[in-house]
Structure formats: C-alpha cells, structure tokens
Motif scaffolding. Structure first.
Motif, mmCIF file in Angstrom:
data_model
loop_
_atom_site.group_PDB
_atom_site.id
_atom_site.type_symbol
_atom_site.label_atom_id
_atom_site.label_comp_id
_atom_site.label_asym_id
_atom_site.label_seq_id
_atom_site.Cartn_x
_atom_site.Cartn_y
_atom_site.Cartn_z
ATOM 1 N N TRP A 48 0.855 -1.195 0.000
ATOM 2 C CA TRP A 48 0.000 0.000 0.000
ATOM 3 C C TRP A 48 0.887 1.239 0.000
ATOM 4 O O TRP A 48 1.614 1.420 -0.983
ATOM 5 N N TRP A 128 5.594 1.766 9.660
ATOM 6 C CA TRP A 128 4.602 2.494 8.873
ATOM 7 C C TRP A 128 5.286 3.614 8.073
ATOM 8 O O TRP A 128 6.496 3.753 8.076
ATOM 9 N N SER A 129 4.492 4.468 7.462
ATOM 10 C CA SER A 129 5.006 5.336 6.385
ATOM 11 C C SER A 129 6.053 6.381 6.783
ATOM 12 O O SER A 129 6.158 6.778 7.933
ATOM 13 N N GLU A 222 2.071 13.847 10.319
ATOM 14 C CA GLU A 222 0.644 13.798 10.641
ATOM 15 C C GLU A 222 0.480 13.924 12.146
ATOM 16 O O GLU A 222 1.165 13.251 12.911
ATOM 17 N N SER A 363 -3.612 7.042 -0.315
ATOM 18 C CA SER A 363 -2.209 7.382 -0.064
ATOM 19 C C SER A 363 -1.526 8.001 -1.279
ATOM 20 O O SER A 363 -0.424 7.620 -1.673
HETATM 21 C C1 FRU Z 1 -1.918 6.033 5.207
HETATM 22 C C2 FRU Z 1 -1.526 5.449 6.527
HETATM 23 C C3 FRU Z 1 -0.346 6.162 7.127
HETATM 24 C C4 FRU Z 1 0.287 5.121 7.992
HETATM 25 C C5 FRU Z 1 0.027 3.862 7.200
HETATM 26 C C6 FRU Z 1 -0.259 2.669 8.019
HETATM 27 O O1 FRU Z 1 -2.434 5.098 4.344
HETATM 28 O O2 FRU Z 1 -2.609 5.419 7.417
HETATM 29 O O3 FRU Z 1 -0.729 7.316 7.836
HETATM 30 O O4 FRU Z 1 1.637 5.382 8.174
HETATM 31 O O5 FRU Z 1 -1.071 4.119 6.377
HETATM 32 O O6 FRU Z 1 -0.605 1.607 7.196
#
Ligand code: FRU
Length: 440
Positions: A48, A128-129, A222, A363
């Motif tokens: 993702w 995560w991101s 964020e 995303s």
């Molecule tokens: C966006 C998000 C990010 C997070 C990640 C977790 O799609 O919610 O904010 O880092 O996905 O899967």
C-alpha cells in the motif's frame, strides 16, 4: 479538565466553510475509475503506501540508472486468494517496509527486493510510512524516515529514521546497513495531542525536506491538535464564512487533525545526526479542527514561488456531518513555509475517488513535477450488488499514476499514465568506490 487549544498565530485553518465546498466527481479533481482487470505487481506481496527514492529537495531520483520505490508491505499468507479480504484489512499489524527496483520506472517492470530494514532496527512491531531519501553530500548513504508503531499496551507511534547504503549493479539494487533506528521526536501534548489526551492520536509519516527560503531541514508529520479529545471549542476561526442559518454539526469537535512540523538543529544533517535532542517541534502549519480528524502523509512541493502542502484524508474521518471523498487534499501559501495557507481549489480537495468507486485508491503522493502516485485499495463488487464483499477486488498494488497541473491556487487533473509509473527528476551521481557488491 477542559483545555482550549491555543493554536499559534501562524497556524492556518481548513475551515468548515472551506470543507462545505468539497464535492465528489468534479472531473478536474477526481481520479479516473480503475479497471477491474488491473495488473498486480507481485502476487506474493500486498503493498500500500509507496514513495519513490528522492533527494532532500523532494525530487525523485534514479540511482545508477535504477528507479527505486519503497512500499508498506505484508507477505501474502494465502496465495489462493481465499482469505485475501481479511489479510488485507489486518495488514497494519504485520506491516514492514519493502522496496522495488526497475530500469524503466514502468509499472510492469518493478522487481520486488524484499525487506529494507533489518529486523534488528525494529523498536516496535510495525513499520509504517515515511520517506526514503538519498543523503545530501554522500555517495550512497540513504535514510529511511518511517513511523515506528505499536498498538499495545498503549498506542505508540514515533517518527523515526534508520540509515543504510544503497548499492546497484547491472542486475539490480540492494541495500546495506539499516540495522538500528533513531527516534526523532514524540507527541508532546503541547504542539500536538499525545496518547493521554487522545487515545486515537495520530503521530506519524515523517516527511523531511530543506526549505529553500532558509536552507534549514524541517520535517512534516501527521498529528492532532493538542488538547483533550472532544473538548475543543469550534469558534469563528474554525467555522470560516458560513452560509446563513448553517449550524455546526454535532461532533464537529472530534475532528482535530493537524499538519505538524519540526526543525533540525543547524549542522546536524551534515553529520547525519537525527537524534531527538536535535529536533525542535513547532506549532502545526495547518489545523482541520472542526473538519476532519486525519491529515496523513503530509508532503510539500515548492513551485513558482508558491509553497504547496499536500495530505491524504478519508471520508470516514470528517466530523460534524461534513464529508468528502478519500483522496489527496492540499493548501497553498504565497509567503513561504509558515503560511498563511489557503485550501487549494477553495475546498482543499485535489484528487478524490469517484463516488462510483469510493475506496479504489488511497495514499496519494504528489511529486514536484505534479505526478501523483497512489495504491489500489478496494474496487467495488461487480454484478448486481456492488456492495457484496464476495465480489470486491482488493488491490494491494499501485494505481495508475496521474499528473496534475498546479496553477496558483487551483489544480487540474491533466494526464493518466501507466500503473505504478514513476518519473525521475534527477539522477544520483555515480561513484566508483561503492560500485561493487560486498564480498559477504
Ligand atoms: C496512510 C496510513 C499512514 C500510515 C500507514 C499505516 O495510508 O494510514 O498514515 O503510516 O497508512 O498503514
């Protein structure tokens, strides 16, 4: 205890009045409908959030002629597809950062490289991101800024960085290092909500960049507005210029997203020292108080003397009866990084999903040339009942790349490109010393 948040004088508001202008299906701000027969990059992984290897100025770069992207990923457990729906919806509990490389940047050519970080780098179970950034002034040092996340015993989420080296030869791309993690900063309850104030607090997705106006390194992330969840007063600053008779919807105060920012001490970037003592958190650039509870993956583009802030958000995180499509939203400032910002296209919406396929992509990430990359989430069911989960198609692969034109305070969807297509704006310089695969 009731505590009214005091946002700093420079924090810009995405107001309720702005958000009332959000409309799905405007052709200039809507993603094209994705075909049911989209291709999958690799059948063994689900991916993702994705980002291209870039430099600290935001440009997508090739390394020794290779395109490189990172993705949040999980290995598919069930390759027969039987449980794919459950695997996909629980993916955050197994998320790790993986990478892909390709000679062409064409979607069909991505080769899966596997994990980027060594498991020894994991301070918490989930990666995560963030962003993968070539370190300025080095041959092949690369920094993976990411979110170190755990959901028990309490929700923890810490913007972090792990560093390594990138290598490439004619056969492919590989990495060394990435053995440890440095935590950069934590939610402090002053500039942003922490877990005591808001058990659902968001604090993630670090996006570092150099501000051309002062040459300093800042990091967006964020966050939520500091203060106890649900205790905010939605005043005239948050409301904006409302139409006559409009009443703020109940629950508006549960929308408390913000775009946070921190600055790195001068000289620390040269040393590659991202430790927490070198960061100063500042008040947020933008708040969505009264409007929406999540502004994720914030990122920045400097163009034509204007500063564009982009962030992704969901229909489900709007508050007070407001709504809008899942997609990328944005703000623009004429006066540089600290604003004031106004919402792009008056509403803030830059590219949303079509109402016929409300969860098809998410995303979205806008690069400095206006290319927007996103992943395919879930396409609606085919046949008589589009809401029948048995016929949903899960994506877990990259969506068609699209291009938007940034025209002052307006944006226009102008081009549709291939699935997972990446265009680079610069080539990373090639040296000789790090040109060889290590002996071991
Ligand atoms: C966006 C998000 C990010 C997070 C990640 C977790 O799609 O919610 O904010 O880092 O996905 O899967």
């Amino acid at each position: 205890m009731f505590r009214r948040n005091i946002l700093s004088s420079y924090t810009s508001r995405w107001t309720i009045a702005d958000a009332l202008k959000v409309h799905a299906d405007d052709p200039t701000t809507t993603m094209p409908v994705i075909a049911q027969d989209f291709p999958t990059m690799d059948e063994s992984v689900m991916i993702w959030d994705t980002g291209a290897l870039r430099n600290i100025h935001g440009q997508t770069v090739t390394f020794k002629g290779w395109h490189v992207i990172w993705s949040l990923a999980v290995d598919k457990i069930d390759l027969t597809n039987a449980d794919i729906y459950d695997e996909w919806h629980s993916r955050n509990n197994r998320a790790y950062i993986g990478y892909w490389y390709s000679r062409t940047g064409n979607g069909a050519d991505w080769q899966w490289g596997g994990r980027l970080l060594n498991t020894s780098a994991d301070l918490r179970p989930h990666e995560w991101s963030g962003g993968l950034v070539m370190r300025e002034g080095t041959g092949n040092v690369v920094d993976m800024f990411y979110t170190s996340e755990a959901d028990s015993p309490i929700n923890q989420s810490v913007p972090s960085v792990s560093s390594g080296q990138i290598f490439a030869d004619e056969n492919g791309v590989w990495f060394g290092g990435f053995e440890t993690t440095t935590e950069m900063f934590s939610a402090d309850g002053i500039h942003n909500a922490n877990s005591q104030q808001d058990e659902y607090f968001d604090f993630r997705d670090p996006h570092p960049f150099i501000n051309p106006a002062d040459g300093r390194l800042y990091c967006l992330y964020e966050s939520n507005v500091a203060g106890m969840r649900g205790d905010f007063v939605i005043g005239s600053d948050e409301q904006g210029a409302l139409p006559p008779g409009f009443e703020v919807g109940s629950g508006a105060q549960y929308g408390a997203a913000s775009i946070g920012i921190a600055v790195l001490a001068d000289g620390a970037y040269k040393k590659g020292d991202f430790s927490s003592t070198n960061w100063t958190q500042l008040d947020p650039l933008v708040s969505a108080l009264g409007v929406n509870d999540q502004m994720e993956r914030p990122h920045i583009v400097f163009k034509d003397g204007l500063t564009y802030l982009f962030t992704i958000s969901h229909h489900s995180t709007y508050s007070g009866g407001l709504g809008g499509p899942d997609g990328v939203y944005g703000f623009v400032s004429e006066k540089g990084l600290f604003g004031p910002y106004k919402p792009l296209n008056a509403s803030g919406l830059v590219l949303g999903n079509p109402s016929a396929a409300p969860y098809q992509t998410y995303s979205h990430f806008v690069d400095p040339a206006g290319y927007v990359q996103a992943f395919i989430d879930t396409l609606p069911g085919v046949g008589e009942d589009p809401n029948n989960p048995a016929t949903f198609r899960i994506g877990a692969t990259l969506a068609p790349t699209v291009k938007i034109e940034l025209d002052g305070d307006r944006t226009f969807l102008t081009e549709v490109h291939g699935y997972g297509q990446v265009y680079a704006q610069a080539a990373w310089p090639v040296g000789a010393a790090w040109d060889k695969r290590p002996a071991n």
